[in-house]
Design a protein around this motif. Structure first.
Motif, short mmCIF file in Angstrom:
data_model
loop_
_atom_site.label_atom_id
_atom_site.label_comp_id
_atom_site.label_asym_id
_atom_site.label_seq_id
_atom_site.Cartn_x
_atom_site.Cartn_y
_atom_site.Cartn_z
N UNK A 73 56.21 37.89 35.45
CA UNK A 73 56.21 39.35 35.48
C UNK A 73 54.84 39.97 35.23
N UNK A 74 53.77 39.29 35.66
CA UNK A 74 52.43 39.80 35.43
C UNK A 74 51.68 39.96 36.75
N UNK A 75 50.63 40.80 36.70
CA UNK A 75 49.80 41.05 37.87
C UNK A 75 48.45 40.35 37.73
N UNK A 76 47.94 39.85 38.88
CA UNK A 76 46.66 39.15 38.90
C UNK A 76 45.86 39.64 40.11
N UNK A 77 44.53 39.51 39.99
CA UNK A 77 43.73 39.78 41.19
C UNK A 77 43.69 38.51 42.06
N UNK A 78 43.00 38.57 43.21
CA UNK A 78 43.03 37.44 44.15
C UNK A 78 42.29 36.22 43.62
N UNK A 79 41.56 36.37 42.48
CA UNK A 79 40.87 35.24 41.89
C UNK A 79 41.63 34.66 40.70
N UNK A 80 42.82 35.22 40.43
CA UNK A 80 43.64 34.67 39.36
C UNK A 80 43.43 35.30 38.01
N UNK A 81 42.65 36.38 37.93
CA UNK A 81 42.40 37.03 36.65
C UNK A 81 43.51 38.06 36.39
#
Length: 249
Positions: A165-173
């Motif tokens: 249930x979390x959001x990440x950027x395209x680099x996995x952060x």
């Protein structure tokens, strides 16, 4: 270390490698010109006739210090309107029977020959260091910010992990949103078409509030600032009816 920092450092090292290589190439050109001229001086010092003969060419080439030039260099009369593109030495004038004759040396060098003459070790060292930096930075960033696993939903440069249930950027952060922004983004992601009616949003986020349309408008405005440009997203508004999260192409 942030990904942006790693990219900037890589760009600086790579650019330094490129500029160092160009500097070495230019030094090689000057080295060729200097060798052409010293060989020309030595040749003319023992030349007693104005004519250029095959023996003159052979003598001239024997005086060259750079072995790469010995089958590419030649001596010629200096024709001031000569526009040949090969490397050339400075002109040298001699007197023969009271008449002045001007000579010049030329080298038909390719870029490959000049690279062979130039010292490209500093440039190559910087290039290898930049590649090592890129590989090491990628490994470090991936280790520090591993991409989430499980069921993932991607829109633009935003990744939503349904597993945690979390959001990440395209680099996995991991991305940090306010609680209300986070809840609304989850609603968008959980909907197959990423479209939510205004009524559904208001009833879910503010169930006890009679009219939450203005509050929703403020939330959407701030959410746009937080995610649109950064993650290449757009929140399309059909005011009074619905909101759609879509990729900005």
């Amino acid at each position: 270390m942030k990904p942006r920092t790693a990219i900037v450092v890589f760009a600086i090292i790579f650019l330094s490698s490129f500029l160092t290589g160009i500097h070495g190439y230019c030094l090689a050109q000057e080295k060729v010109r200097a060798d052409l001229f010293q060989a020309l001086q030595r040749t003319l010092a023992t030349k007693y006739e104005a004519w250029i003969t095959p023996d003159t060419i052979r003598t001239y080439r024997s005086h060259l210090a750079l072995p790469q030039l010995r089958d590419k260099a030649s001596i010629s009369y200096d024709l001031h309107n000569d526009r040949r593109e090969s490397l050339s030495s400075r002109s040298l004038t001699c007197l023969y029977n009271g008449k002045s004759v001007t000579f010049k040396a030329y080298a038909n060098c390719s870029a490959a020959t000049l690279l062979a003459i130039s010292d490209q070790r500093p440039s190559l060292g910087l290039l290898l260091f930049s590649l090592a930096w890129a590989i090491g930075s990628y490994w470090f960033i991936r280790k520090k910010h591993p991409m989430p696993s499980g069921q993932l939903i991607r829109i633009g440069r935003l990744v939503y992990s349904a597993t945690d249930g979390r959001f990440y950027d395209h680099q996995g952060q991991a991305i940090h949103l306010t609680p209300m922004q986070d809840q609304l983004m989850r609603m968008f992601m959980d909907n197959e078409t990423h479209t939510l009616s205004q009524q559904v949003i208001c009833d879910t986020l503010w169930p006890k509030k009679e009219d939450a349309s203005e509050t929703l408008y403020t939330l959407i405005r701030r959410l746009k600032i937080a995610v649109e440009d950064r993650f290449r997203l757009r929140i399309m508004v059909d005011r009074g009816r619905s909101y759609t999260l879509t990729e900005d192409r």
